[in-house]
Motif scaffolding. Structure first.
Motif, PDB file in Angstrom:
ATOM      1  N   SER A 163       0.828  -1.212   0.000  1.00 31.44           N
ATOM      2  CA  SER A 163       0.000   0.000   0.000  1.00 31.44           C
ATOM      3  C   SER A 163       0.861   1.259   0.000  1.00 31.44           C
ATOM      4  O   SER A 163       0.616   2.200  -0.766  1.00 31.44           O
ATOM      5  CB  SER A 163      -0.925   0.007   1.217  1.00 31.44           C
ATOM      6  N   VAL A 164       1.870   1.294   0.870  1.00 26.82           N
ATOM      7  CA  VAL A 164       2.741   2.470   0.928  1.00 26.82           C
ATOM      8  C   VAL A 164       3.565   2.584  -0.349  1.00 26.82           C
ATOM      9  O   VAL A 164       3.753   3.682  -0.886  1.00 26.82           O
ATOM     10  CB  VAL A 164       3.647   2.413   2.167  1.00 26.82           C
ATOM     11  N   ALA A 165       4.044   1.447  -0.865  1.00 28.61           N
ATOM     12  CA  ALA A 165       4.835   1.474  -2.099  1.00 28.61           C
ATOM     13  C   ALA A 165       4.025   2.041  -3.261  1.00 28.61           C
ATOM     14  O   ALA A 165       4.524   2.874  -4.032  1.00 28.61           O
ATOM     15  CB  ALA A 165       5.341   0.076  -2.432  1.00 28.61           C
ATOM     16  N   VAL A 166       2.789   1.590  -3.397  1.00 33.17           N
ATOM     17  CA  VAL A 166       1.934   2.088  -4.487  1.00 33.17           C
ATOM     18  C   VAL A 166       1.765   3.602  -4.379  1.00 33.17           C
ATOM     19  O   VAL A 166       1.903   4.337  -5.368  1.00 33.17           O
ATOM     20  CB  VAL A 166       0.559   1.389  -4.462  1.00 33.17           C
ATOM     21  N   SER A 167       1.478   4.090  -3.178  1.00 30.23           N
ATOM     22  CA  SER A 167       1.207   5.518  -3.019  1.00 30.23           C
ATOM     23  C   SER A 167       2.450   6.366  -3.271  1.00 30.23           C
ATOM     24  O   SER A 167       2.374   7.416  -3.928  1.00 30.23           O
ATOM     25  CB  SER A 167       0.633   5.802  -1.628  1.00 30.23           C
ATOM     26  N   ILE A 168       3.613   5.936  -2.773  1.00 27.10           N
ATOM     27  CA  ILE A 168       4.834   6.721  -2.977  1.00 27.10           C
ATOM     28  C   ILE A 168       5.278   6.675  -4.435  1.00 27.10           C
ATOM     29  O   ILE A 168       5.631   7.701  -5.028  1.00 27.10           O
ATOM     30  CB  ILE A 168       5.960   6.236  -2.054  1.00 27.10           C
ATOM     31  N   LEU A 169       5.281   5.480  -5.038  1.00 26.76           N
ATOM     32  CA  LEU A 169       5.689   5.370  -6.437  1.00 26.76           C
ATOM     33  C   LEU A 169       4.818   6.239  -7.334  1.00 26.76           C
ATOM     34  O   LEU A 169       5.316   6.917  -8.247  1.00 26.76           O
ATOM     35  CB  LEU A 169       5.624   3.911  -6.890  1.00 26.76           C
ATOM     36  N   PRO A 187     -10.788  -0.582  -5.994  1.00 23.13           N
ATOM     37  CA  PRO A 187     -10.994   0.855  -5.747  1.00 23.13           C
ATOM     38  C   PRO A 187      -9.972   1.437  -4.772  1.00 23.13           C
ATOM     39  O   PRO A 187      -9.486   2.558  -4.956  1.00 23.13           O
ATOM     40  CB  PRO A 187     -12.419   0.913  -5.179  1.00 23.13           C
ATOM     41  N   TYR A 188      -9.658   0.683  -3.719  1.00 26.08           N
ATOM     42  CA  TYR A 188      -8.672   1.121  -2.727  1.00 26.08           C
ATOM     43  C   TYR A 188      -7.310   1.350  -3.377  1.00 26.08           C
ATOM     44  O   TYR A 188      -6.671   2.395  -3.157  1.00 26.08           O
ATOM     45  CB  TYR A 188      -8.592   0.063  -1.625  1.00 26.08           C
ATOM     46  N   LEU A 189      -6.859   0.404  -4.204  1.00 28.80           N
ATOM     47  CA  LEU A 189      -5.547   0.510  -4.820  1.00 28.80           C
ATOM     48  C   LEU A 189      -5.500   1.619  -5.864  1.00 28.80           C
ATOM     49  O   LEU A 189      -4.494   2.317  -5.995  1.00 28.80           O
ATOM     50  CB  LEU A 189      -5.154  -0.832  -5.432  1.00 28.80           C
ATOM     51  N   ARG A 190      -6.590   1.794  -6.581  1.00 30.29           N
ATOM     52  CA  ARG A 190      -6.616   2.891  -7.558  1.00 30.29           C
ATOM     53  C   ARG A 190      -6.598   4.248  -6.845  1.00 30.29           C
ATOM     54  O   ARG A 190      -5.977   5.204  -7.328  1.00 30.29           O
ATOM     55  CB  ARG A 190      -7.833   2.751  -8.468  1.00 30.29           C
ATOM     56  N   ASP A 191      -7.262   4.332  -5.706  1.00 27.29           N
ATOM     57  CA  ASP A 191      -7.231   5.577  -4.938  1.00 27.29           C
ATOM     58  C   ASP A 191      -5.816   5.886  -4.440  1.00 27.29           C
ATOM     59  O   ASP A 191      -5.441   7.054  -4.303  1.00 27.29           O
ATOM     60  CB  ASP A 191      -8.193   5.508  -3.747  1.00 27.29           C
ATOM     61  N   ASP A 289       8.103  12.444   0.430  1.00 25.87           N
ATOM     62  CA  ASP A 289       7.493  11.845  -0.754  1.00 25.87           C
ATOM     63  C   ASP A 289       6.187  11.102  -0.514  1.00 25.87           C
ATOM     64  O   ASP A 289       5.476  10.786  -1.470  1.00 25.87           O
ATOM     65  CB  ASP A 289       8.476  10.867  -1.411  1.00 25.87           C
ATOM     66  N   LEU A 290       5.865  10.778   0.735  1.00 30.68           N
ATOM     67  CA  LEU A 290       4.616  10.075   0.990  1.00 30.68           C
ATOM     68  C   LEU A 290       3.445  11.040   0.898  1.00 30.68           C
ATOM     69  O   LEU A 290       3.464  12.093   1.550  1.00 30.68           O
ATOM     70  CB  LEU A 290       4.634   9.434   2.376  1.00 30.68           C
ATOM     71  N   PRO A 291       2.433  10.724   0.095  1.00 36.23           N
ATOM     72  CA  PRO A 291       1.234  11.570   0.063  1.00 36.23           C
ATOM     73  C   PRO A 291       0.430  11.385   1.344  1.00 36.23           C
ATOM     74  O   PRO A 291      -0.377  10.475   1.461  1.00 36.23           O
ATOM     75  CB  PRO A 291       0.482  11.078  -1.176  1.00 36.23           C
ATOM     76  N   VAL A 292       0.691  12.245   2.318  1.00 37.92           N
ATOM     77  CA  VAL A 292       0.102  12.100   3.648  1.00 37.92           C
ATOM     78  C   VAL A 292      -1.418  12.090   3.574  1.00 37.92           C
ATOM     79  O   VAL A 292      -2.089  11.412   4.369  1.00 37.92           O
ATOM     80  CB  VAL A 292       0.601  13.232   4.574  1.00 37.92           C
ATOM     81  N   GLU A 293      -1.980  12.790   2.602  1.00 39.93           N
ATOM     82  CA  GLU A 293      -3.439  12.843   2.494  1.00 39.93           C
ATOM     83  C   GLU A 293      -4.040  11.481   2.184  1.00 39.93           C
ATOM     84  O   GLU A 293      -5.237  11.259   2.394  1.00 39.93           O
ATOM     85  CB  GLU A 293      -3.851  13.854   1.420  1.00 39.93           C
ATOM     86  N   LYS A 294      -3.214  10.535   1.697  1.00 41.12           N
ATOM     87  CA  LYS A 294      -3.721   9.195   1.397  1.00 41.12           C
ATOM     88  C   LYS A 294      -3.518   8.209   2.544  1.00 41.12           C
ATOM     89  O   LYS A 294      -3.973   7.068   2.474  1.00 41.12           O
ATOM     90  CB  LYS A 294      -3.042   8.649   0.133  1.00 41.12           C
ATOM     91  N   LEU A 295      -2.824   8.663   3.595  1.00 42.36           N
ATOM     92  CA  LEU A 295      -2.549   7.761   4.705  1.00 42.36           C
ATOM     93  C   LEU A 295      -3.820   7.222   5.344  1.00 42.36           C
ATOM     94  O   LEU A 295      -3.914   6.036   5.672  1.00 42.36           O
ATOM     95  CB  LEU A 295      -1.720   8.472   5.776  1.00 42.36           C
ATOM     96  N   GLU A 296      -4.793   8.094   5.559  1.00 40.08           N
ATOM     97  CA  GLU A 296      -5.992   7.673   6.280  1.00 40.08           C
ATOM     98  C   GLU A 296      -6.735   6.552   5.561  1.00 40.08           C
ATOM     99  O   GLU A 296      -7.378   5.719   6.206  1.00 40.08           O
ATOM    100  CB  GLU A 296      -6.937   8.867   6.495  1.00 40.08           C
TER     101      GLU A 296
END
Length: 329
Positions: A163-169, A187-191, A289-296
């Protein structure tokens, strides 16, 4: 006194975990005492909460392989009362009492200052899984991966590392193909930023051909086993696979052909004994580099009393994203 989730082992070999209040004198040796604010749940924690998986040597035991909190006292000049710190690895939570407690005592060498821009809650929303993902990304970059090279594959994408890898990449500009065996996670992974979903069954079996079409510019693999063998034969020339886990097995039924004919690199990623400088570099990159807004979207809140059930669930592959443990709740 401090509160902790204590795992005890009966003469029969069965283990039982319960939340207990303990005297401070029960804390292990160390030169820094930390008021723990948050911890998280990883696969290793699931093992330590149940059978031990050979990781726990002595009982009673307090698991939790990572935590974030505030220094209460320190005998080391690098840390002072009030400093915010993060700990991952060093076999804490395995052979040394860990983060499933409101107080922890550890060696200063194991700590990293919390980077600017991250709260302790955000740091443990990332945790060891996200730290490992960042180490994998850094290693791929060190071996030439850059946005525009082609698709980057992430196996086990619904888990914590994935999950973290997808969001950072995605944030870095890569096209991410996410592998999952749970269609409901699309849907979760696309988000999180995946542009393509790859069903697990497409990569689950090895093939007789040692090489297939050059498909992936890079890969972060948490599965191992036949899937890793298959992916190695699909890498672009000079591409690299960062190996971070073995959810699909420790055996690698592969040939050396991808290494010899395509110059493929298989990069081993260890987060437990990583040197201090690498840890600081990784946490600095996470803060940037982590999109913090996607953490939740990744986070499932939990308390200490929730962990025995969640530990069993993560071993069965039934936990999505990250479990954030508020040890004071």
């Amino acid at each position: 006194m401090f509160k902790a989730l204590v795992v005890e082992k009966a003469e029969s070999g069965d283990t039982h975990a319960s939340v207990q209040n303990l005297e401070d004198s029960r804390l292990p040796e160390g030169n820094v005492t930390v008021a723990v604010e948050y911890s998280t749940l990883n696969y290793k924690d699931g093992l330590c909460l149940t059978s031990g998986g050979g990781l726990v040597r002595n009982y009673p035991h307090v698991p939790g392989i990572d935590f974030a909190g505030t220094v209460e006292s320190s005998e080391d000049p690098r840390y002072r009362e009030g400093d915010k710190v993060v700990l991952t690895g060093w076999r804490v939570g395995e052979v040394h009492w860990g983060g499933y407690a409101t107080r922890a005592r550890v060696n200063a060498d194991w700590l990293v200052p919390l980077p600017e821009g991250l709260t302790t809650r955000q740091a443990m929303s990332v945790g060891t899984a996200g730290f490992t993902a960042m180490l994998a990304i850094m290693s791929l970059e060190d071996h030439g991966l850059a946005p525009g090279n082609g698709e980057v594959l992430v196996t086990g994408a619904g888990g914590g590392v994935g999950s973290v890898a997808v969001s950072i990449l995605s944030r870095l500009g890569h096209q991410v193909a996410a592998v999952t065996g749970r269609p409901a996670l699309e849907p979760y992974l696309r988000d999180l930023g995946a542009h393509r979903i790859v069903p697990r069954e497409e990569l689950a079996e090895t093939v007789k051909r040692p090489l297939e079409a050059e498909t992936w510019a890079g890969c972060i693999d948490s599965v191992g086993g036949p899937m890793l063998a298959r992916v190695l034969g699909q890498m672009q020339y000079g591409g690299s696979v960062a190996s971070v886990g073995l959810a699909g097995g420790a055996n690698l039924p592969a040939t050396v052909i991808p290494f010899l004919l395509r110059g493929v690199n298989l990069l081993g990623i260890d987060s437990v004994m990583r040197p201090y400088a690498d840890r600081v570099r990784a946490w600095t990159r996470i803060a940037r580099d982590l999109p913090v807004e996607k953490l939740e979207a990744m986070v499932q809140p939990a308390t200490l009393s929730d962990l025995p059930d969640l530990g069993a669930a993560i071993l069965k592959g039934q936990v999505q994203g990250r479990v954030l443990v508020d040890v004071n709740a």
